[in-house]
Design a protein around this motif. Sequence first.
Motif, PDB file in Angstrom:
ATOM      1  N   GLU A 821       0.829  -1.205   0.000  1.00 40.29           N
ATOM      2  CA  GLU A 821       0.000   0.000   0.000  1.00 40.29           C
ATOM      3  C   GLU A 821       0.866   1.260   0.000  1.00 40.29           C
ATOM      4  OE1 GLU A 821      -2.045  -3.464   1.379  1.00 40.29           O
ATOM      5  OE2 GLU A 821      -0.299  -2.452   2.276  1.00 40.29           O
ATOM      6  N   ILE A 822       0.453   2.242  -0.744  1.00 39.08           N
ATOM      7  CA  ILE A 822       1.126   3.540  -0.773  1.00 39.08           C
ATOM      8  C   ILE A 822       0.153   4.584  -0.245  1.00 39.08           C
ATOM      9  CG2 ILE A 822       2.197   5.306  -2.230  1.00 39.08           C
ATOM     10  CD1 ILE A 822       2.979   3.093  -4.175  1.00 39.08           C
ATOM     11  N   ASN A 823       0.537   5.283   0.807  1.00 43.91           N
ATOM     12  CA  ASN A 823      -0.298   6.322   1.405  1.00 43.91           C
ATOM     13  C   ASN A 823       0.555   7.567   1.622  1.00 43.91           C
ATOM     14  OD1 ASN A 823      -2.901   4.821   1.978  1.00 43.91           O
ATOM     15  ND2 ASN A 823      -1.441   3.512   3.063  1.00 43.91           N
ATOM     16  N   LEU A 824       0.392   8.529   0.771  1.00 40.55           N
ATOM     17  CA  LEU A 824       1.147   9.783   0.862  1.00 40.55           C
ATOM     18  C   LEU A 824       0.205  10.891   1.310  1.00 40.55           C
ATOM     19  CD1 LEU A 824       3.104   9.565  -2.535  1.00 40.55           C
ATOM     20  CD2 LEU A 824       3.704   8.529  -0.333  1.00 40.55           C
ATOM     21  N   ARG A 825       0.611  11.647   2.301  1.00 38.64           N
ATOM     22  CA  ARG A 825      -0.201  12.764   2.802  1.00 38.64           C
ATOM     23  C   ARG A 825       0.623  14.038   2.728  1.00 38.64           C
ATOM     24  NH1 ARG A 825      -3.521   9.817   1.843  1.00 38.64           N
ATOM     25  NH2 ARG A 825      -5.056   8.757   3.190  1.00 38.64           N
ATOM     26  N   GLU A 826       0.401  14.787   1.658  1.00 35.22           N
ATOM     27  CA  GLU A 826       1.120  16.047   1.433  1.00 35.22           C
ATOM     28  C   GLU A 826       2.621  15.871   1.623  1.00 35.22           C
ATOM     29  OE1 GLU A 826      -0.591  19.285   3.572  1.00 35.22           O
ATOM     30  OE2 GLU A 826      -2.453  19.236   2.422  1.00 35.22           O
ATOM     31  N   GLY A 838      -2.950   4.238  -3.010  1.00 33.72           N
ATOM     32  CA  GLY A 838      -2.989   3.179  -4.011  1.00 33.72           C
ATOM     33  C   GLY A 838      -2.145   2.005  -3.538  1.00 33.72           C
ATOM     34  N   THR A 839      -1.787   1.140  -4.463  1.00 31.77           N
ATOM     35  CA  THR A 839      -0.939  -0.005  -4.129  1.00 31.77           C
ATOM     36  C   THR A 839       0.190  -0.138  -5.140  1.00 31.77           C
ATOM     37  OG1 THR A 839      -2.310  -1.544  -5.406  1.00 31.77           O
ATOM     38  CG2 THR A 839      -2.822  -1.309  -3.066  1.00 31.77           C
ATOM     39  N   ASP A 840       1.197  -0.909  -4.777  1.00 36.11           N
ATOM     40  CA  ASP A 840       2.311  -1.333  -5.628  1.00 36.11           C
ATOM     41  C   ASP A 840       3.232  -0.191  -6.022  1.00 36.11           C
ATOM     42  OD1 ASP A 840       1.836  -4.233  -5.819  1.00 36.11           O
ATOM     43  OD2 ASP A 840      -0.059  -3.594  -6.698  1.00 36.11           O
ATOM     44  N   VAL A 841       2.942   0.539  -7.094  1.00 40.48           N
ATOM     45  CA  VAL A 841       3.845   1.589  -7.570  1.00 40.48           C
ATOM     46  C   VAL A 841       3.040   2.801  -8.011  1.00 40.48           C
ATOM     47  CG1 VAL A 841       5.763   2.156  -9.118  1.00 40.48           C
ATOM     48  CG2 VAL A 841       5.371  -0.229  -8.463  1.00 40.48           C
ATOM     49  N   LEU A 842       3.556   3.961  -7.711  1.00 41.37           N
ATOM     50  CA  LEU A 842       3.013   5.217  -8.238  1.00 41.37           C
ATOM     51  C   LEU A 842       4.061   5.849  -9.136  1.00 41.37           C
ATOM     52  CD1 LEU A 842       1.275   7.835  -8.383  1.00 41.37           C
ATOM     53  CD2 LEU A 842       2.426   8.555  -6.263  1.00 41.37           C
ATOM     54  N   THR A 843       3.647   6.251 -10.337  1.00 38.82           N
ATOM     55  CA  THR A 843       4.501   7.053 -11.215  1.00 38.82           C
ATOM     56  C   THR A 843       3.700   8.246 -11.711  1.00 38.82           C
ATOM     57  OG1 THR A 843       5.748   5.122 -11.976  1.00 38.82           O
ATOM     58  CG2 THR A 843       5.883   7.101 -13.319  1.00 38.82           C
ATOM     59  N   TYR A 844       4.275   9.424 -11.594  1.00 39.75           N
ATOM     60  CA  TYR A 844       3.612  10.618 -12.129  1.00 39.75           C
ATOM     61  C   TYR A 844       4.656  11.502 -12.791  1.00 39.75           C
ATOM     62  CZ  TYR A 844       5.404  12.889  -7.901  1.00 39.75           C
ATOM     63  OH  TYR A 844       6.218  13.366  -6.912  1.00 39.75           O
ATOM     64  N   ASN A 845       4.216  12.310 -13.726  1.00 37.59           N
ATOM     65  CA  ASN A 845       5.121  13.196 -14.459  1.00 37.59           C
ATOM     66  C   ASN A 845       4.523  14.587 -14.495  1.00 37.59           C
ATOM     67  OD1 ASN A 845       7.026  14.350 -16.085  1.00 37.59           O
ATOM     68  ND2 ASN A 845       6.525  13.179 -17.926  1.00 37.59           N
ATOM     69  N   LEU A 846       5.227  15.528 -13.893  1.00 35.74           N
ATOM     70  CA  LEU A 846       4.794  16.919 -13.875  1.00 35.74           C
ATOM     71  C   LEU A 846       5.619  17.741 -14.854  1.00 35.74           C
ATOM     72  CD1 LEU A 846       4.424  17.474 -10.022  1.00 35.74           C
ATOM     73  CD2 LEU A 846       2.605  17.045 -11.682  1.00 35.74           C
ATOM     74  N   GLY A 847       4.964  18.520 -15.677  1.00 36.04           N
ATOM     75  CA  GLY A 847       5.652  19.398 -16.595  1.00 36.04           C
ATOM     76  C   GLY A 847       6.249  20.589 -15.877  1.00 36.04           C
ATOM     77  N   PRO A 848       6.956  21.437 -16.609  1.00 37.03           N
ATOM     78  CA  PRO A 848       7.635  22.589 -15.985  1.00 37.03           C
ATOM     79  C   PRO A 848       6.705  23.488 -15.198  1.00 37.03           C
ATOM     80  CG  PRO A 848       8.362  22.277 -18.261  1.00 37.03           C
ATOM     81  CD  PRO A 848       7.215  21.342 -18.049  1.00 37.03           C
ATOM     82  N   ALA A 849       5.451  23.605 -15.614  1.00 33.24           N
ATOM     83  CA  ALA A 849       4.511  24.483 -14.923  1.00 33.24           C
ATOM     84  C   ALA A 849       3.705  23.737 -13.873  1.00 33.24           C
ATOM     85  CB  ALA A 849       3.571  25.130 -15.936  1.00 33.24           C
TER      86      ALA A 849
END
Length: 968
Positions: A821-826, A838-849
């Motif tokens: 389990e993945i639990n991120l709070r700020e 969520g579970t297992d793996v989180l991947t996110y991609n933020l652009g320059p802005a």
Amino acid sequence: MEIIKREGVWCLFDKTVPLILTDEKQLEIILKDPAQPLFAEEERGYSGERRGLYDPETSLIDIVKRGQEQGAQRLEVSYDFFFGGKKRTNYPDSGITVAALKVIHDLAEKHGLDFSASIISPLDIGGGYAQKHEPTGFTYQYQEGLIDKEGNYSVDMVYQKQWCNNKGPIELKLDKVLVYAFREERLGNTSFFYVNPDEIVDISSTAHCQVDEASVTITGAGYGYGKMRVFGLWEDPERIPGFNRCLAVAVYKTPELDYFSPQALPYMKSIIDLHKDAGIDYQGFYSDEMHIQFDWDLSTHFGHEEINTRYLTGSLMGEYADRYGEQYRNFARYLIYFSYHQHDFLGGEEGGLPAQHVFGKDEKSIYQTWLFRKRYFELLQRRVVDLCNAAKDYAEGLFGGPIMTRAHATWQESPTCDRFYDRSIFTEHEGGRPSRYEYTPSYVWSSSIRENISACYDYFLWNDFLTGAGTDHPEGGNIDRNYYAQALACSFGVLNKFPYAYCGSWGSPKEVLRRLQNIGISYGTTDWRVELGHSLVQGLSHRLTDVLALYPLELNYVEERFGSWMVQYGYCNYITEGKLLENATVTGRGTLLVKGREYRALVVLFEPFVRRETLELIRDFLSRGGKVVWTSIYPLLAEDGEDILPAWKELFGIRDVESAIRGTAMPGETIAFRGLLADVRPMQVLTDMLPDRVYPCVPGEKATVVAVARDKVLGAAREHAGGGLALYLGFRPRDDQSCSTGQDIDTLFSVLKSVGAYDPDGLEVKSRPAGSRYNMNRFPNGAVSIANHYRTFYEKWSGRFFRDEKEDAAALEGRELPPVEINLREMLILGHTITYTGTDVLTYNLGPAGRLLGFAGSNTKGITVDGKKYEFVQEPADLVWTVIPEEQLAAGIKSLFLARVDRPTRLTLPLSGLPNASRETAPSLQVRVCDDSLFTAGRAVPYEWDGENLAVNISEEEAGKWIAVILV
């Protein structure tokens, strides 16, 4: 509609269907009737596994049709006798092989599949060469013995009858025996024994050989061996007193190429021509476990009982002599300097020594002996790799396009296959008692010498041949708790022509492999046949790191008992010295640039030899602000044999060093840190073995003391004018996040952090500390991946390939698995606050802005970034979506989003990040389903778009398939 160019690294993500032939009888079945069951009469071979790879009733047609139905691009044919037969007589140039491969090829072509087969692997190709050529390959087995006062000698040896590996068994033929007489002198109380090369006497004319054929045994792993005695009487009246040692050498003819013969490459090309003339077109050469002939039995011969043998031919000896001196043309006598730990016949303390013979009595002569061994292994591996590269280049010229050579060179890798307590066996686990992640007094031997004997120890050389490459380090139930294999795979991928390598694993319970796979995904090293979504968001690349380390090949040349440097560190990339010089430049920012990756620091783990060009590169790096951490032994010689120590001492601010030929033993002593490293916790030296030896120094005026033990200075730091820092640590800075000896040892990490090797806000600094729950990585395109650590969950289960669920449940009973389990709070990550469940793996991609450009997660509805909530589905699901870079798009496609969700739902995507898109472009926007191929979009599906968000109702038919959002 083609939407993505199928080229470059994308080729690695082509679906393939394997056909693994496990018995030669299957060739006959294919020729007789491709619809007949292939595996109905399959033997279990030498694997010991309880079942085969396929259902017994599976036919060739079944396999090909299955590949077509799954949308595979290519059929890949290979031999793997590990799972089947016990006899091999057919090779890539055999008539039945060519005919059967033609049938397979044509059937694959009929069903729209490209074709690949294992036809240029040294293990596959040698048998046919030996049938048509003289001389073939030879292996020289050696054993030290006594000569008595009357000149009698008798040496018992293990007779080599059959070797077996996953390409089948081979028969060795004893060709002759040689015997060399010499005298040796122990150097003080060390394990070095001086043998004058000019006084080695060939007494082969006196030798007799007695083979006990009745004693020959074939093990369950396919190794055939028996008893043999080499004996004689040296009656020469000129015999020099004191010549009381001999080296018996058994020379065997092996069914493989003479790799140094001018006939070797033409023969490899002739096989490719033979298949082309038969109408077989190749798009790949399957290339699993690339190495020359050697035996795989880890139980019967290993460590002190290893087959002491070296591949030698007349042409190899000639090449070595041309390069390094005429005296080596009679190379066989120099096998004395490979003889290691062979003084058992002496008994007592001396008989138990890890004895090795050296060229002279001084330190330089001992280094020259190590250099002699290094040159042999490097020459052999370089030649075999060069041949395979030349053959592949030739095939690409014939067939056009890239020849995909997928798989790995790792075979009996260290430390996975090392022995950590007496009589331990690969795939059997010891419940966490002796450590597999650290040197302890129970450590026995490394498997690296086996890879060196078989010319696959330098994985970075084979990386030039392999497509994408990979590693199987976490095999046989070993799960790589320090993430060393993940870092290796990243390292191979960065350097590869197709820059994406995998980290494969097998031999563990399903829920354990799940967690291992999650870490692999977070590194970007997951096998392309397993997971693709996170890889797309990560930009089909590996994670970034600030630190580059020189892979320590030379440890095995100094003492063959040791292989990998037991700092299985996962928070850096690795590179060999040769590849560093081929690829590295120093930037104006004071970083090392290697294949588009920048590194703030270079770590030198164990380099008794160094090229002058490497020191010049280091000097340039330091002058521009780089950090260099040199650990353990110092370099006395350059690789050309000349003295390099003065230049090295000047770089690191060292006035003097103690003799390094054995280092100083300080088992149990504590190394304390001061000055620049004052925040580093004291570190205990564990053993008196070579890797734990320390190398005291005397700092010069420009250096400060940073590490001490027993009143000896073991560390010094010198600041350079350009802001760079040269740090010498004359010991092995341990690092073991797996807590395999009871606690998290983080010396190497803490040193690197203290000297500014890592970005203070970087993800290595957030991930490595013992209290960190998550492993976090960043990627070149800006993506971030997060997974739970599993680093302290030790192995306690069978390492068999095929699993028994009841046995696995029993092995895990009463043990709490690491969470998924993945639990991120700020959580603050690289300047952004992230909230996520969520579970297992989180991947996110933020652009320059700060705009979200891609996302992948499991059992989740969405993510909140800097207070902005993104909800993609109303109920938790496994989903992925991402923008595809413009340079990867097919002709006519302006912009492309790809998305996938595992269940029926309403999927809402924030398409504000879609390049070239606006509310006015709605007439040009298409939403299509990729039914058969990721690269091709088919039927259209309804959608809603408000200029910022796109919504698609995913039915059962679209669930689990890629949805392409296209702007044309």
